[in-house]
Design a protein around this motif. Structure first.
Motif, mmCIF file in Angstrom:
data_model
loop_
_atom_site.group_PDB
_atom_site.id
_atom_site.type_symbol
_atom_site.label_atom_id
_atom_site.label_comp_id
_atom_site.label_asym_id
_atom_site.label_seq_id
_atom_site.Cartn_x
_atom_site.Cartn_y
_atom_site.Cartn_z
ATOM 1 N N ASP A 103 30.897 26.568 40.756
ATOM 2 C CA ASP A 103 31.975 27.262 41.449
ATOM 3 C C ASP A 103 31.548 27.487 42.899
ATOM 4 N N TRP A 104 32.453 28.014 43.720
ATOM 5 C CA TRP A 104 32.244 28.066 45.172
ATOM 6 C C TRP A 104 30.954 28.792 45.539
ATOM 7 N N LYS A 105 30.720 29.964 44.906
ATOM 8 C CA LYS A 105 29.551 30.760 45.316
ATOM 9 C C LYS A 105 28.246 30.114 44.875
ATOM 10 N N GLU A 106 28.254 29.465 43.688
ATOM 11 C CA GLU A 106 27.050 28.779 43.233
ATOM 12 C C GLU A 106 26.700 27.630 44.178
ATOM 13 N N HIS A 107 27.738 26.910 44.618
ATOM 14 C CA HIS A 107 27.509 25.771 45.516
ATOM 15 C C HIS A 107 26.920 26.238 46.846
ATOM 16 N N ILE A 108 27.475 27.315 47.397
ATOM 17 C CA ILE A 108 26.964 27.837 48.674
ATOM 18 C C ILE A 108 25.519 28.323 48.511
ATOM 19 N N ARG A 109 25.247 29.002 47.398
ATOM 20 C CA ARG A 109 23.893 29.552 47.202
ATOM 21 C C ARG A 109 22.874 28.449 46.896
ATOM 22 N N ARG A 131 23.116 25.295 48.107
ATOM 23 C CA ARG A 131 22.941 24.492 49.322
ATOM 24 C C ARG A 131 23.356 25.279 50.571
ATOM 25 N N PRO A 132 22.707 26.419 50.832
ATOM 26 C CA PRO A 132 23.147 27.244 51.973
ATOM 27 C C PRO A 132 23.078 26.505 53.309
ATOM 28 N N GLY A 133 22.107 25.574 53.446
ATOM 29 C CA GLY A 133 21.961 24.838 54.702
ATOM 30 C C GLY A 133 23.202 24.057 55.092
ATOM 31 N N MET A 134 23.991 23.620 54.104
ATOM 32 C CA MET A 134 25.218 22.880 54.400
ATOM 33 C C MET A 134 26.234 23.759 55.121
ATOM 34 N N TYR A 135 26.146 25.059 54.890
ATOM 35 C CA TYR A 135 27.162 25.978 55.406
ATOM 36 C C TYR A 135 26.699 26.768 56.631
ATOM 37 N N ILE A 136 25.420 27.127 56.661
ATOM 38 C CA ILE A 136 24.966 27.984 57.771
ATOM 39 C C ILE A 136 23.751 27.414 58.501
ATOM 40 N N GLY A 137 23.443 26.127 58.290
ATOM 41 C CA GLY A 137 22.270 25.551 58.947
ATOM 42 C C GLY A 137 21.012 26.021 58.246
ATOM 43 N N LYS A 138 19.977 26.275 59.024
ATOM 44 C CA LYS A 138 18.714 26.671 58.376
ATOM 45 C C LYS A 138 18.715 28.166 58.066
ATOM 46 N N LEU A 139 17.865 28.559 57.128
ATOM 47 C CA LEU A 139 17.832 29.959 56.707
ATOM 48 C C LEU A 139 17.037 30.800 57.706
ATOM 49 N N GLY A 140 15.713 30.677 57.714
ATOM 50 C CA GLY A 140 14.901 31.404 58.686
ATOM 51 C C GLY A 140 14.822 32.895 58.404
ATOM 52 N N ASP A 141 13.975 33.560 59.196
ATOM 53 C CA ASP A 141 13.759 35.002 59.002
ATOM 54 C C ASP A 141 14.287 35.829 60.169
ATOM 55 N N GLY A 184 33.747 30.118 56.379
ATOM 56 C CA GLY A 184 33.004 31.179 57.066
ATOM 57 C C GLY A 184 32.682 32.426 56.284
ATOM 58 N N THR A 185 33.688 33.260 56.050
ATOM 59 C CA THR A 185 33.419 34.544 55.381
ATOM 60 C C THR A 185 33.042 34.355 53.914
ATOM 61 N N LYS A 186 33.446 33.235 53.320
ATOM 62 C CA LYS A 186 33.039 32.975 51.927
ATOM 63 C C LYS A 186 31.534 32.773 51.858
ATOM 64 N N ALA A 187 30.981 32.068 52.858
ATOM 65 C CA ALA A 187 29.526 31.847 52.898
ATOM 66 C C ALA A 187 28.807 33.178 53.080
ATOM 67 N N VAL A 188 29.351 34.037 53.950
ATOM 68 C CA VAL A 188 28.744 35.356 54.171
ATOM 69 C C VAL A 188 28.750 36.147 52.862
ATOM 70 N N ASN A 189 29.882 36.113 52.173
ATOM 71 C CA ASN A 189 30.025 36.819 50.894
ATOM 72 C C ASN A 189 28.997 36.313 49.872
ATOM 73 N N ALA A 190 28.914 34.996 49.710
ATOM 74 C CA ALA A 190 28.029 34.411 48.694
ATOM 75 C C ALA A 190 26.556 34.665 48.993
ATOM 76 N N LEU A 191 26.223 34.813 50.281
ATOM 77 C CA LEU A 191 24.814 34.948 50.673
ATOM 78 C C LEU A 191 24.439 36.400 50.997
ATOM 79 N N SER A 192 25.249 37.349 50.506
ATOM 80 C CA SER A 192 24.969 38.775 50.753
ATOM 81 C C SER A 192 24.722 39.521 49.446
ATOM 82 N N ASN A 193 23.733 40.409 49.480
ATOM 83 C CA ASN A 193 23.512 41.307 48.335
ATOM 84 C C ASN A 193 24.724 42.201 48.128
ATOM 85 N N TYR A 194 25.288 42.633 49.285
ATOM 86 C CA TYR A 194 26.454 43.513 49.246
ATOM 87 C C TYR A 194 27.438 43.035 50.312
#
Length: 620
Positions: free
Chosen positions: A18-24, A26-36, A118-128
């Motif tokens: 589903d959408w959130k599993e896919h974003i989580r 392969r996050p790089g596809m949506y937001i580039g690199k992760l980084g700290d 955009g905001t879907k990626a933020v949602n999927a990659l956020s604890n809250y």
């Protein structure tokens, strides 16, 4: 394919994410690199951008002149005063791919991008993640964790102004050890207001506002004393340009498309560089070398494009050849604008025309002066490259045409056989290169660029980085100074920073230079080992392990074994970026750097260049 293999490959083998599993996954596809958070384009800043971009699109449509942004260590709150998401679609807009208000190109012809991800990626990659919309006296709220709905409240009455509130906390299992760097956030917010005249962003209690667009941007990015003539500011339909020449080496540009900062340029920036040379040649009726026209230039360009094509999801490089599907090419559009506006400006301002000509002629003289030694040095470097003992290269490079991992490329500049040996043995040969210095590099303060070619070490370094002709061919995304945290190590850092600031300042300004943080202590017992980067972390580790753990103080990189070193330059690498603050003049900074070691100088360095959180003051 054997029968047994075929029998294992059944309908059950086909997984549908589903959408959130896919974003989580392969996050790089949506937001580039992760980084700290240590690099300006790390994922946590992309998350902030994705949320603010929606507010900006509302502003561009004429709804809402103010945006409130609050960012603490691990939490982001963004409130706009636009129309607010339609209440019946609040949940869908942040949790269903291909749901958004920007598919009607008439409404959002020149928005930053379709609101499909955009905001879907933020949602999927956020604890809250919380979204709340306010419309016409009513409000609707929903809360999520990693894309899963926690709360889907009913519509209620509200006295709040129309608009949308989004709150999120990035997932620390995806963005490990992340931290927001205030300078990067300030730059992000400033860029929004420079590109949207009349917009006010209240960020952490400070008001950000601009009336003069890109002219204000260049004023913030340059030191007025070093400018050869006042900033030229040109505005037209869907295009704005500001430019001037300074006294620094290299070319420095800031480019934007539909409000998006294209850090890697693209077709609009290539068109500007070409148009400047052509217009200047025509105006002075002289066939100047292109490099002499562009040397020491500081420029900014912003264009608005219908249906922009970017070379990646994170929109850092524009690939569009046309301004609109049926419109002119980007090259023609930019060239026609520059030709008319810049030519008119130079005819009307003879003082600026004289100053520009002097700058070009100076660049021409400097280029000819070093032409001979440059040729010899490049021949030497070519031979050295065949058996360059200083450089242990990696396989992937930042200037490769394609490749997901090119954003992860880095080169460690280190000194001494033991330190470079440890890094070389423990590095990732795909993305990590090592350049070994022979003792302390030359102090090049107040020297001319001739020294880059006369000094074999500097010449080999610029060839390893591939920056002789600007940043277009830069081979590594991160240039990491890896020295001991003692007096000698600090001195080598300063000498290297002097080299970069003096001859390649755009490397520093565009966030490519970092300091490697390595642990000061190792605290361990028979069950667990903890590496500590400060006294506070050491105390915490001792309390955690209890019963007199073994404590080792690392005095130099060479003392850390290659096996251990792999822990510090892998996934958990800690880097401190070198950031120039607005108030810092490079000339002034270098004078402080290489002057006498006074308390005033130390204080200035600490305030203006972030080198390390703990400078180990007793060693400085």
């Amino acid at each position: 394919m054997s029968n047994s293999t075929t029998s294992n490959y059944t309908e059950d083998s086909i997984k549908s994410l589903d959408w959130k599993e896919h974003i989580r996954l392969r996050p790089g596809m949506y937001i580039g690199k992760l980084g700290d958070g240590s690099a300006q384009d790390d994922g946590i800043y992309v998350l902030v951008k994705e949320v603010i971009d929606n507010c900006i699109d509302e502003h561009m449509m004429g709804y809402g002149k103010t945006i409130d942004v609050k960012i603490t260590d691990h939490r982001v709150e963004v409130r706009d005063y636009g129309r607010g998401i339609p209440l019946g679609k609040v949940v869908d807009c942040v949790s269903k791919i291909n749901t958004g208000g920007k598919y009607d190109s008439g409404a959002f012809q020149k928005s930053v991008g379709l609101n499909g991800v955009g905001t879907k990626a933020v949602n999927a990659l956020s604890n809250y993640f919380k979204v709340q919309s306010f419309r016409e006296g009513e409000t609707k709220l929903a809360e999520f964790s990693r894309g899963e709905v926690l709360k889907d409240a009913k519509v209620e009455k509200s006295g709040g102004r129309n608009g949308t509130l989004i709150v999120f906390e990035p997932d620390d299992s995806v963005f490990k050890h992340f931290h927001f760097i205030p300078n990067y956030l300030n730059d992000l917010i400033w860029n929004y207001v420079f590109l949207n005249a009349g917009l006010t962003i209240n960020f952490n209690g400070q008001r950000f506002h601009s009336e003069n667009g890109l002219r204000d941007l260049l004023e913030r990015k340059t030191d007025e004393e070093s400018l050869r003539y006042p900033i030229i500011h040109m505005k037209g339909d869907d295009i704005e340009i500001a430019l001037t020449h300074s006294n620094q080496y290299g070319e420095e540009y800031y480019s934007f498309v539909n409000g998006q900062y294209t850090t890697q340029g693209g077709t609009h920036l290539a068109a500007l560089r070409e148009a400047l040379v052509r217009t200047v040649r025509d105006f002075y009726k002289k066939d100047f070398d292109a490099s002499d026209v562009r040397a020491s230039i500081v420029g900014a360009i912003a264009v608005r494009v219908q249906e922009p094509v970017f070379e990646s999801q994170t929109k850092t490089k524009l690939g569009s050849l046309n301004v609109a599907p049926e419109g002119p090419t980007m090259r023609t559009f930019v060239n026609d604008f520059v030709k008319k506006e810049l030519d008119d400006y130079l005819h009307k301002h003879s003082g600026v025309a004289d100053a520009l000509l002097k700058r070009i002629l100076q660049s021409e003289r400097e280029r000819k002066e070093i032409a001979g030694i440059k040729k010899l040095a490049n021949e030497r470097a070519k031979k050295a490259n065949l058996h360059n003992k200083k450089l242990r290269d990696c396989r992937i490079h930042f200037n490769d045409k394609k490749g997901e991992k090119k954003e992860d490329t880095m080169i460690f500049i280190t000194e001494g056989d033991s330190a470079s040996g440890s890094i070389t043995k423990s590095r990732d040969v795909q993305t990590q290169a090592v350049f070994s210095l022979r003792g302390k590099p030359l102090n090049c303060f107040n020297l001319t660029k001739k020294v880059v070619y006369e000094n074999e070490e500097f010449n080999l370094l610029q060839h390893a980085l591939n920056i002789e002709d600007g940043l277009d061919g830069l081979r590594y995304r991160k240039i990491i100074i890896a020295t001991d945290a003692d007096v000698d190590g600090m001195h080598i850092r300063l000498l290297l920073l002097t080299f970069f600031l003096q001859f390649f300042p755009d490397l520093v300004k565009h966030g490519h230079i970092f300091i490697l943080e390595t642990p000061l202590f190792r605290v361990r017992n028979k069950k667990e080992t903890i590496y500590c980067y400060s006294e506070a972390e050491k105390t915490e580790a001792m309390e955690k392990l209890g019963a007199k753990p073994e404590i080792t103080r690392f005095k130099g990189l060479g003392e850390i074994s290659p096996d251990e070193f792999g822990n510090f330059i892998g996934e958990d690498i800690r880097l401190e970026p070198i950031i120039l603050s607005k108030e810092t003049s490079i000339k002034q900074l270098l004078e402080f750097y290489m002057g006498k070691n006074t308390p005033k100088r130390q204080e200035f360095i600490v305030e203006n260049l972030k080198i390390e959180k703990d400078l180990v003051e007793e060693d400085v």
